[in-house]
Design a protein around this motif. Sequence first.
Motif, PDB file in Angstrom:
ATOM      1  N   ASN A   2      72.037 -36.622  62.504  1.00 37.97           N
ATOM      2  CA  ASN A   2      70.952 -36.632  63.347  1.00 37.97           C
ATOM      3  C   ASN A   2      71.827 -35.326  65.194  1.00 37.97           C
ATOM      4  O   ASN A   2      70.784 -35.554  65.638  1.00 37.97           O
ATOM      5  N   SER A   3      72.954 -34.874  64.439  1.00 38.95           N
ATOM      6  CA  SER A   3      73.203 -34.798  65.548  1.00 38.95           C
ATOM      7  C   SER A   3      73.243 -32.966  65.303  1.00 38.95           C
ATOM      8  O   SER A   3      73.145 -32.329  66.224  1.00 38.95           O
ATOM      9  N   GLY A  28      69.731 -40.865  70.433  1.00 36.26           N
ATOM     10  CA  GLY A  28      71.490 -41.521  69.706  1.00 36.26           C
ATOM     11  C   GLY A  28      71.923 -42.283  69.907  1.00 36.26           C
ATOM     12  O   GLY A  28      71.958 -43.545  71.327  1.00 36.26           O
ATOM     13  N   ARG A  35      77.443 -37.444  62.069  1.00 36.40           N
ATOM     14  CA  ARG A  35      76.344 -38.144  62.110  1.00 36.40           C
ATOM     15  C   ARG A  35      75.271 -37.332  61.466  1.00 36.40           C
ATOM     16  O   ARG A  35      75.537 -36.198  61.953  1.00 36.40           O
ATOM     17  N   GLU A  78      70.328 -31.289  65.744  1.00 38.29           N
ATOM     18  CA  GLU A  78      69.726 -30.314  66.977  1.00 38.29           C
ATOM     19  C   GLU A  78      70.211 -30.165  68.561  1.00 38.29           C
ATOM     20  O   GLU A  78      70.761 -29.040  68.921  1.00 38.29           O
TER      21      GLU A  78
END
Length: 282
Positions: free
Chosen positions: A199-200, A185, A197, A202
């Motif tokens: 995609n944060s 990232g 975000r 995880e």
Amino acid sequence: MKITAVDIGGSHITVAAVDMESRTCNGGSRMQVDSRSPAGEILDCWAAAIARCAETHDGTQIAVAMPGPFDYASGVCRVRDQSKFDALYGVNVKDALAERLQIDAGNILFDNDATCFLRGHYFAGCFQENENVLGLTLGTGFGSVIRTGEGYFSPDYWCRSFGDSMADDYFSSRWLLHAFAALGGEKLTSVRELATRGNSGEVFRKFGANLAGFLSEAAPDVDAILLGGNIAKAYPLFGDALEAGLAAAGRHYRFQVSALGEEGILLGAAALREKEPVGSER
């Protein structure tokens, strides 16, 4: 009666006048302070912010919430190797502020910021007097305090062994930001930015699972857990993983995310002027 209440963080100082009768904060102001600056610069900034607030209500009684390690009774800073306040190590902050503010050092009280955070929520009526509560502050560091019928004490979770190092390295903003960057990232500078975000997820789920693992081992004997600090605002992103991990370990607590925010810390600092004892060094 009004108290000049102060919250000192790793990147800021917030000051407000607390009305002790209504138990409310008035005229609060927040200022960014580079905690990696020389000692004199940090202390000058803090004193200037306190003086501006004190002038609004002729306040000479000052109560400060300060992260540790810190000798709260004498006012000597013991923080080092935490990427903040290194220049203040060994400095008597109480005397230094008193000199700059031209007041008696006895007019300044200090206590741990996590202790102030939890005390402030009791002071504001958020918990019943007979409730046992663990307060966790999740931000630039990992603060912890437990209140029982016997008073407040710090379990010093921050320095307990966890993973490859200690808990403070895992339950702080730096872990989240580093973990996100390690997964490919962006290199971000704040948890607030990270939470936006897509995609944060995880990283936040891993944070929650890690915290569940830690609390399962620590096994605090409390009714509820109060969460504060900037990371707590992202509870929807890590709360499910945290609660699921604890449930799997047979641990069940009522979680409450602070609605008072920084005001809770300021109220808790001001409440030092009542009957509460000064807390531990962390």
